[in-house]
Design an enzyme around this catalytic site. Structure first.
Site, mmCIF file in Angstrom:
data_model
loop_
_atom_site.group_PDB
_atom_site.id
_atom_site.type_symbol
_atom_site.label_atom_id
_atom_site.label_comp_id
_atom_site.label_asym_id
_atom_site.label_seq_id
_atom_site.Cartn_x
_atom_site.Cartn_y
_atom_site.Cartn_z
ATOM 1 N N VAL A 7 0.816 -1.138 -0.003
ATOM 2 C CA VAL A 7 0.065 -0.020 0.047
ATOM 3 C C VAL A 7 0.872 1.180 0.034
ATOM 4 O O VAL A 7 1.758 1.478 0.893
ATOM 5 C CB VAL A 7 -0.841 0.096 1.483
ATOM 6 C CG1 VAL A 7 -1.760 1.359 1.197
ATOM 7 C CG2 VAL A 7 -1.839 -1.151 1.343
ATOM 8 N N PHE A 8 0.709 2.174 -1.108
ATOM 9 C CA PHE A 8 1.385 3.242 -0.887
ATOM 10 C C PHE A 8 0.499 4.513 -0.526
ATOM 11 O O PHE A 8 -0.483 4.697 -1.049
ATOM 12 C CB PHE A 8 1.983 3.821 -2.532
ATOM 13 C CG PHE A 8 2.730 5.088 -2.741
ATOM 14 C CD1 PHE A 8 3.941 5.091 -2.240
ATOM 15 C CD2 PHE A 8 1.883 5.961 -3.242
ATOM 16 C CE1 PHE A 8 4.654 6.442 -2.498
ATOM 17 C CE2 PHE A 8 2.690 7.319 -3.277
ATOM 18 C CZ PHE A 8 4.060 7.419 -3.185
ATOM 19 N N GLY A 9 1.216 5.244 0.512
ATOM 20 C CA GLY A 9 0.554 6.527 0.983
ATOM 21 C C GLY A 9 1.120 7.734 0.735
ATOM 22 O O GLY A 9 2.599 7.608 0.740
ATOM 23 N N TYR A 10 0.543 8.787 0.260
ATOM 24 C CA TYR A 10 1.142 9.928 0.077
ATOM 25 C C TYR A 10 0.753 11.175 0.702
ATOM 26 O O TYR A 10 0.939 12.299 0.721
ATOM 27 C CB TYR A 10 1.250 10.395 -1.509
ATOM 28 C CG TYR A 10 -0.293 10.294 -1.980
ATOM 29 C CD1 TYR A 10 -1.067 9.400 -2.401
ATOM 30 C CD2 TYR A 10 -1.041 11.524 -2.011
ATOM 31 C CE1 TYR A 10 -2.197 9.114 -2.560
ATOM 32 C CE2 TYR A 10 -2.325 11.374 -2.370
ATOM 33 C CZ TYR A 10 -2.969 10.389 -2.604
ATOM 34 O OH TYR A 10 -4.463 10.475 -2.901
ATOM 35 N N GLY A 11 -0.532 10.866 1.567
ATOM 36 C CA GLY A 11 -0.967 11.905 2.434
ATOM 37 C C GLY A 11 -0.851 11.381 3.804
ATOM 38 O O GLY A 11 0.025 11.002 4.330
ATOM 39 N N SER A 12 -2.029 11.237 4.415
ATOM 40 C CA SER A 12 -2.302 11.069 5.845
ATOM 41 C C SER A 12 -1.649 9.702 6.162
ATOM 42 O O SER A 12 -1.276 9.228 7.231
ATOM 43 C CB SER A 12 -3.700 11.104 6.328
ATOM 44 O OG SER A 12 -4.274 10.180 5.896
ATOM 45 N N GLU A 87 -10.745 5.855 3.653
ATOM 46 C CA GLU A 87 -10.853 7.159 2.674
ATOM 47 C C GLU A 87 -12.155 7.166 1.802
ATOM 48 O O GLU A 87 -11.959 7.592 0.515
ATOM 49 C CB GLU A 87 -9.553 6.484 1.527
ATOM 50 C CG GLU A 87 -8.410 6.219 2.360
ATOM 51 C CD GLU A 87 -7.654 7.479 2.801
ATOM 52 O OE1 GLU A 87 -7.782 8.606 1.964
ATOM 53 O OE2 GLU A 87 -6.995 7.399 3.897
HETATM 54 C C1 SIN Z 1 -2.914 8.993 1.270
HETATM 55 O O1 SIN Z 1 -2.425 9.273 2.460
HETATM 56 O O2 SIN Z 1 -2.156 8.132 0.520
HETATM 57 C C2 SIN Z 1 -4.147 9.463 1.003
HETATM 58 C C3 SIN Z 1 -4.699 10.601 0.995
HETATM 59 C C4 SIN Z 1 -4.785 10.865 2.464
HETATM 60 O O3 SIN Z 1 -5.673 10.212 3.289
HETATM 61 O O4 SIN Z 1 -4.622 11.945 3.200
#
Ligand code: SIN
Length: 181
Positions: A7-12, A87
Site C-alpha cells: 500500500v502506497f501512502g502520500y498523504g495521511s 478513505e
Molecule cells: C494517502 O494518504 O495516501 C491518501 C490521502 C490521505 O488520506 O490523506
C-alpha cells in the site's frame, strides 16, 4: 511475500498508520503529482465547510514520494476494508507501480480521488487553498495539523514537494497575520 499487498501512502497514510504491516519503506510513484485538490468533509472538514486534503493528479514525468507498507496476505481483506472506510470521502483504490529505487519496484495500491467524486474541489490559487486549510476542522482534527504533519513527514524522508511547500508558506502567512492582530 509474493502474495503480500503493498500500500502506497502520500498523504495521511504516511503518518497515520492504523493497520498492521510487516515492513514499511520510503517509496515513490511515477507520473503523478500530489495536490491539495480534494475536499474533506469527514476528516479535516465537515459538510458545508470542507477542508482540503491531497490527491494525485496525472503529471507525466513527475514523481510523488511517500511511504509504502507491506501487508501480510493474512490481513489483506481487513486492511483493505478499513482503508476503504477511512478513505470513503471520495478516494478509490488505484493499482500502481511502487518504486523503492529505479531498479526495484513492485505492484501495489494507493488511494486516489478523481474529479468525478462529489467532494473534489480542484485547482485554486495557493492563497485560497491556504485560507480554506487555515479555517477547516473535522472529526480527525484541524486541516492545519494535516498540512503540518504532511510537511514534517516529507522532511523526515528528505523529500521536497514544491506544491506542499507553497501552500504551507501561505498558511504560515495567515497564521502570522492572525497572531499579530
Ligand atoms: C494517502 O494518504 O495516501 C491518501 C490521502 C490521505 O488520506 O490523506
Amino acid at each position: 511475500m509474493n502474495d503480500d499487498l503493498w500500500v502506497f501512502g502520500y498523504g495521511s497514510i504516511i503518518w497515520r498508520v492504523d493497520f498492521p504491516y510487516i515492513e514499511q519503506q520510503p517509496a515513490y510513484i511515477k507520473n503523478w503529482s500530489r495536490r491539495f485538490w480534494q475536499g474533506s468533509t469527514d476528516h479535516r472538514g465537515i459538510p458545508g465547510k470542507p477542508g482540503r486534503v491531497v490527491t494525485l493528479v496525472s503529471q507525466p514525468g513527475d514523481v510523488c514520494q511517500g511511504r509504502a507498507y507491506r501487508v501480510s496476505q493474512d490481513y489483506q481483506d481487513e486492511v483493505l476494508a478499513s482503508l476503504d472506510h477511512r478513505e470513503k470521502g471520495g478516494y478509490e483504490r488505484l493499482v500502481i507501480d511502487i518504486f523503492f529505487s529505479e531498479a526495484r519496484f513492485t505492484s501495489g495500491i494507493t488511494y486516489h480521488a478523481t474529479p468525478e467524486n462529489p467532494n473534489y474541489l480542484g485547482e485554486a490559487p495557493y492563497s485560497d487553498i491556504a485560507k480554506q486549510i487555515a479555517s477547516a476542522h473535522g472529526p480527525s482534527g484541524s486541516n492545519i495539523e494535516y498540512i503540518y504533519k504532511l510537511h514534517e513527514s516529507l522532511q523526515q524522508m528528505n523529500s521536497t514537494d514544491n506544491h506542499v511547500n507553497s501552500v504551507l508558506q501561505e498558511v504560515r502567512l495567515i497564521e502570522a497575520n492572525i497572531s499579530r492582530r
